[in-house]
Design a protein around this motif. Structure first.
Motif, PDB file in Angstrom:
ATOM      1  N   VAL A 100      30.997  53.013  86.127  1.00 32.92           N
ATOM      2  CA  VAL A 100      30.241  52.954  84.868  1.00 32.92           C
ATOM      3  C   VAL A 100      28.751  52.984  85.199  1.00 32.92           C
ATOM      4  O   VAL A 100      27.976  53.763  84.639  1.00 32.92           O
ATOM      5  CB  VAL A 100      30.587  51.667  84.066  1.00 32.92           C
ATOM      6  CG1 VAL A 100      29.646  51.500  82.873  1.00 32.92           C
ATOM      7  CG2 VAL A 100      32.036  51.702  83.608  1.00 32.92           C
ATOM      8  N   MET A 101      28.371  52.140  86.156  1.00 33.30           N
ATOM      9  CA  MET A 101      26.947  52.044  86.518  1.00 33.30           C
ATOM     10  C   MET A 101      26.425  53.347  87.098  1.00 33.30           C
ATOM     11  O   MET A 101      25.289  53.734  86.851  1.00 33.30           O
ATOM     12  CB  MET A 101      26.744  50.915  87.542  1.00 33.30           C
ATOM     13  CG  MET A 101      27.031  49.549  86.965  1.00 33.30           C
ATOM     14  SD  MET A 101      26.917  48.291  88.255  1.00 33.30           S
ATOM     15  CE  MET A 101      28.169  47.179  87.707  1.00 33.30           C
ATOM     16  N   PHE A 143      33.501  37.653  95.314  1.00 30.87           N
ATOM     17  CA  PHE A 143      33.171  38.292  94.038  1.00 30.87           C
ATOM     18  C   PHE A 143      31.683  38.093  93.757  1.00 30.87           C
ATOM     19  O   PHE A 143      30.959  39.042  93.396  1.00 30.87           O
ATOM     20  CB  PHE A 143      34.054  37.667  92.956  1.00 30.87           C
ATOM     21  CG  PHE A 143      33.911  38.255  91.579  1.00 30.87           C
ATOM     22  CD1 PHE A 143      33.314  39.490  91.354  1.00 30.87           C
ATOM     23  CD2 PHE A 143      34.423  37.565  90.481  1.00 30.87           C
ATOM     24  CE1 PHE A 143      33.208  40.022  90.072  1.00 30.87           C
ATOM     25  CE2 PHE A 143      34.328  38.090  89.201  1.00 30.87           C
ATOM     26  CZ  PHE A 143      33.709  39.307  88.994  1.00 30.87           C
ATOM     27  N   ALA A 144      31.218  36.846  93.968  1.00 31.00           N
ATOM     28  CA  ALA A 144      29.794  36.546  93.728  1.00 31.00           C
ATOM     29  C   ALA A 144      28.919  37.395  94.652  1.00 31.00           C
ATOM     30  O   ALA A 144      27.862  37.898  94.239  1.00 31.00           O
ATOM     31  CB  ALA A 144      29.522  35.060  93.961  1.00 31.00           C
ATOM     32  N   VAL A 189      24.362  46.163 101.641  1.00 29.57           N
ATOM     33  CA  VAL A 189      25.627  46.609 102.254  1.00 29.57           C
ATOM     34  C   VAL A 189      26.475  45.400 102.661  1.00 29.57           C
ATOM     35  O   VAL A 189      27.694  45.370 102.438  1.00 29.57           O
ATOM     36  CB  VAL A 189      25.341  47.530 103.468  1.00 29.57           C
ATOM     37  CG1 VAL A 189      26.608  47.821 104.253  1.00 29.57           C
ATOM     38  CG2 VAL A 189      24.695  48.839 103.002  1.00 29.57           C
ATOM     39  N   ALA A 190      25.816  44.397 103.223  1.00 32.35           N
ATOM     40  CA  ALA A 190      26.554  43.194 103.640  1.00 32.35           C
ATOM     41  C   ALA A 190      27.240  42.567 102.435  1.00 32.35           C
ATOM     42  O   ALA A 190      28.404  42.163 102.505  1.00 32.35           O
ATOM     43  CB  ALA A 190      25.590  42.189 104.276  1.00 32.35           C
ATOM     44  N   ASN A 191      26.529  42.495 101.315  1.00 32.75           N
ATOM     45  CA  ASN A 191      27.092  41.841 100.136  1.00 32.75           C
ATOM     46  C   ASN A 191      28.081  42.713  99.381  1.00 32.75           C
ATOM     47  O   ASN A 191      29.174  42.269  99.041  1.00 32.75           O
ATOM     48  CB  ASN A 191      25.967  41.408  99.183  1.00 32.75           C
ATOM     49  CG  ASN A 191      25.323  40.111  99.643  1.00 32.75           C
ATOM     50  OD1 ASN A 191      25.978  39.238 100.194  1.00 32.75           O
ATOM     51  ND2 ASN A 191      24.029  39.997  99.448  1.00 32.75           N
ATOM     52  N   LYS A 192      27.719  43.955  99.126  1.00 26.40           N
ATOM     53  CA  LYS A 192      28.584  44.729  98.217  1.00 26.40           C
ATOM     54  C   LYS A 192      29.815  45.315  98.916  1.00 26.40           C
ATOM     55  O   LYS A 192      30.794  45.642  98.256  1.00 26.40           O
ATOM     56  CB  LYS A 192      27.797  45.826  97.488  1.00 26.40           C
ATOM     57  CG  LYS A 192      27.544  47.080  98.283  1.00 26.40           C
ATOM     58  CD  LYS A 192      27.081  48.224  97.385  1.00 26.40           C
ATOM     59  CE  LYS A 192      27.113  49.508  98.177  1.00 26.40           C
ATOM     60  NZ  LYS A 192      26.751  50.682  97.456  1.00 26.40           N
ATOM     61  N   GLN A 250      25.439  44.300  94.330  1.00 23.70           N
ATOM     62  CA  GLN A 250      25.291  45.370  93.339  1.00 23.70           C
ATOM     63  C   GLN A 250      23.981  45.209  92.550  1.00 23.70           C
ATOM     64  O   GLN A 250      23.284  46.180  92.284  1.00 23.70           O
ATOM     65  CB  GLN A 250      26.517  45.344  92.399  1.00 23.70           C
ATOM     66  CG  GLN A 250      26.661  46.562  91.530  1.00 23.70           C
ATOM     67  CD  GLN A 250      27.226  47.769  92.276  1.00 23.70           C
ATOM     68  OE1 GLN A 250      27.350  47.756  93.489  1.00 23.70           O
ATOM     69  NE2 GLN A 250      27.531  48.820  91.551  1.00 23.70           N
ATOM     70  N   ILE A 251      23.662  43.966  92.214  1.00 18.77           N
ATOM     71  CA  ILE A 251      22.412  43.714  91.474  1.00 18.77           C
ATOM     72  C   ILE A 251      21.205  44.062  92.355  1.00 18.77           C
ATOM     73  O   ILE A 251      20.263  44.736  91.915  1.00 18.77           O
ATOM     74  CB  ILE A 251      22.324  42.248  90.985  1.00 18.77           C
ATOM     75  CG1 ILE A 251      23.288  42.050  89.817  1.00 18.77           C
ATOM     76  CG2 ILE A 251      20.894  41.876  90.570  1.00 18.77           C
ATOM     77  CD1 ILE A 251      23.210  40.725  89.129  1.00 18.77           C
ATOM     78  N   ALA A 252      21.255  43.622  93.604  1.00 15.97           N
ATOM     79  CA  ALA A 252      20.125  43.899  94.512  1.00 15.97           C
ATOM     80  C   ALA A 252      19.950  45.400  94.686  1.00 15.97           C
ATOM     81  O   ALA A 252      18.822  45.901  94.728  1.00 15.97           O
ATOM     82  CB  ALA A 252      20.366  43.228  95.859  1.00 15.97           C
ATOM     83  N   GLU A 253      21.074  46.136  94.744  1.00 15.12           N
ATOM     84  CA  GLU A 253      20.976  47.591  94.894  1.00 15.12           C
ATOM     85  C   GLU A 253      20.336  48.211  93.648  1.00 15.12           C
ATOM     86  O   GLU A 253      19.460  49.065  93.748  1.00 15.12           O
ATOM     87  CB  GLU A 253      22.367  48.187  95.114  1.00 15.12           C
ATOM     88  CG  GLU A 253      22.337  49.693  95.305  1.00 15.12           C
ATOM     89  CD  GLU A 253      23.706  50.265  95.608  1.00 15.12           C
ATOM     90  OE1 GLU A 253      24.081  50.336  96.775  1.00 15.12           O
ATOM     91  OE2 GLU A 253      24.421  50.629  94.651  1.00 15.12           O
TER      92      GLU A 253
END
Ligand code: FPP
Ligand code: MG
Length: 345
Positions: A112-113, A164-165, A192-195, A171-174
């Motif tokens: 969607v994004m 999930f967090a 990359v580490a997070n998403k 995703q937000i940081a990207e």
């Protein structure tokens, strides 16, 4: 792959498919159809494979009668493959479904994004069913993952929720890009580490937890997951530029002004023309511009530099496995390091 391991992995992956099909059932035929659309469209099932292989590492320890039904063959280097107890197999399948459903849920949202049109070789859910339905189906799949995770125990639910967090933070940081003064390359690695790496690390940890591996082995697997997960995402981002990927939109990152590793390496270059190309990508590109930038990047040295970084990361991931007992499941995890590298060529 060792024959035994190959058979067990194939069997368990088959059971995971059934579990996923079950998890996509819903009272509403529309919801069930939309949930199955991407979930059952194929995909590498990389995360379930990691759960399974990590659980099979327990077979390298012939004293593990709690997770193995029969002692493994005394042959050196053989895992006690295929001998996982029925209960352990059930938990491995459930944990695999949890990570795959979490992953697919995130893809429904991601498409969607990204305003994507293709996913896993089929029309993306946002295009097929509309944005609202795609978002809600992602939520539904995430809820299904939580329901299955609850049966595994609170430590599994807690880890899935924390992951999930992390996915959301990545995703937000990207989406927001680096903050003022933040190093764009460090920002990218954090994204990359997070998403991506977070869920891959959790997948392998789930397998290790089910197998009851001791703490030092879990820590090694965690580091392996972080590194291989990062290598896979970096390779994915590179492929977005270097090849016309089957089943997925290509050049998408460039079109939306997303700077991935090769583009960020332009910024490090001494050549002012590279800086100009970097600045151009950050503005976001039209379809025609994307084509010309893709062509320019494909022959640019940054591609080889990015490849070298991915090879180094994959090697470092492989090194994390050195202290685990040698067995067919470990060999297979090592082979995934080669795969992270090979898919770039
Ligand atoms: C694909 O990346 C996207 C992710 C790895 C994570 C997306 C995370 C969220 C949307 C947060 C919400 C999460 C849940 C569980 C509902 P990509 O766009 O680089 O890869 P692609 O090329 O395959 O699209
Ligand atoms: Mg995407």
């Amino acid at each position: 792959m060792n024959n035994n391991v190959e058979t067990v992995v194939a069997e368990l992956l088959g059971e995971v498919e059934c579990r996923l099909a079950e998890a996509t059932q819903a009272p509403s035929p529309f919801l069930a159809d939309a949930a199955r659309h991407v979930t059952l469209a194929g995909g590498k099932r990389f995360r379930p494979l990691l759960v399974i292989l990590a659980a099979l590492l327990a077979g390298a320890d012939e004293r593990r009668t709690d997770v193995l039904t029969v002692l493994p063959t005394p042959e050196i280097g053989m895992c006690g493959t295929g001998l996982l107890t029925a209960d352990v197999r059930k938990r491995v399948v459930a944990a695999s479904a949890v990570v795959e459903l979490t992953h697919v849920a995130s893809l429904y949202h991601d498409d969607v994004m990204d305003e994507a049109t293709l996913r896993r070789g089929v029309m993306s859910a946002n295009l097929h069913y509309g944005n609202t339905a795609a978002i809600l189906v992602g939520d539904f799949l995430f809820a299904q993952a939580s329901i299955i995770g609850a049966d595994l125990g609170s430590e599994f639910v807690a880890l899935q929720a924390a992951t999930f967090a992390q996915l959301v933070q990545g995703q937000i940081a990207e989406t927001r890009g680096p903050t003022l003064g933040e190093d764009p390359l460090l920002h990218y690695r954090q994204v990359v580490a997070n998403k991506t790496a977070s869920l891959i690390r959790t997948s392998i940890l789930f397998g290790g937890m089910i197998a009851g591996l001791p703490e030092p082995q879990l820590a090694a697997l965690e580091r392996f997951g972080e590194k291989i997960g990062t290598a896979f995402q970096l390779a994915d981002d590179l492929i977005d530029i270097t090849s016309d990927v089957a089943g997925k939109d290509s050049g998408l990152d460039l079109r939306v002004g997303l700077a991935t590793l090769p583009v960020l390496l332009l910024r490090e270059s001494d050549n002012p023309a590279d800086h100009a190309l970097y600045a151009k990508v950050l503005q976001g590109l039209s379809l025609d511009e994307t084509e010309s930038v893709v062509a320019a990047l494909r022959t640019h040295p940054v591609i080889a530099q990015a490849r070298a970084q991915i090879v180094e990361l994959a090697e470092s991931a492989r090194a994390e496995l050195h202290n685990l007992a040698q067995c067919a499941a470990r060999d297979q995890l090592c082979r995934l390091c080669d795969e992270a590298v090979n898919r770039m060529h």
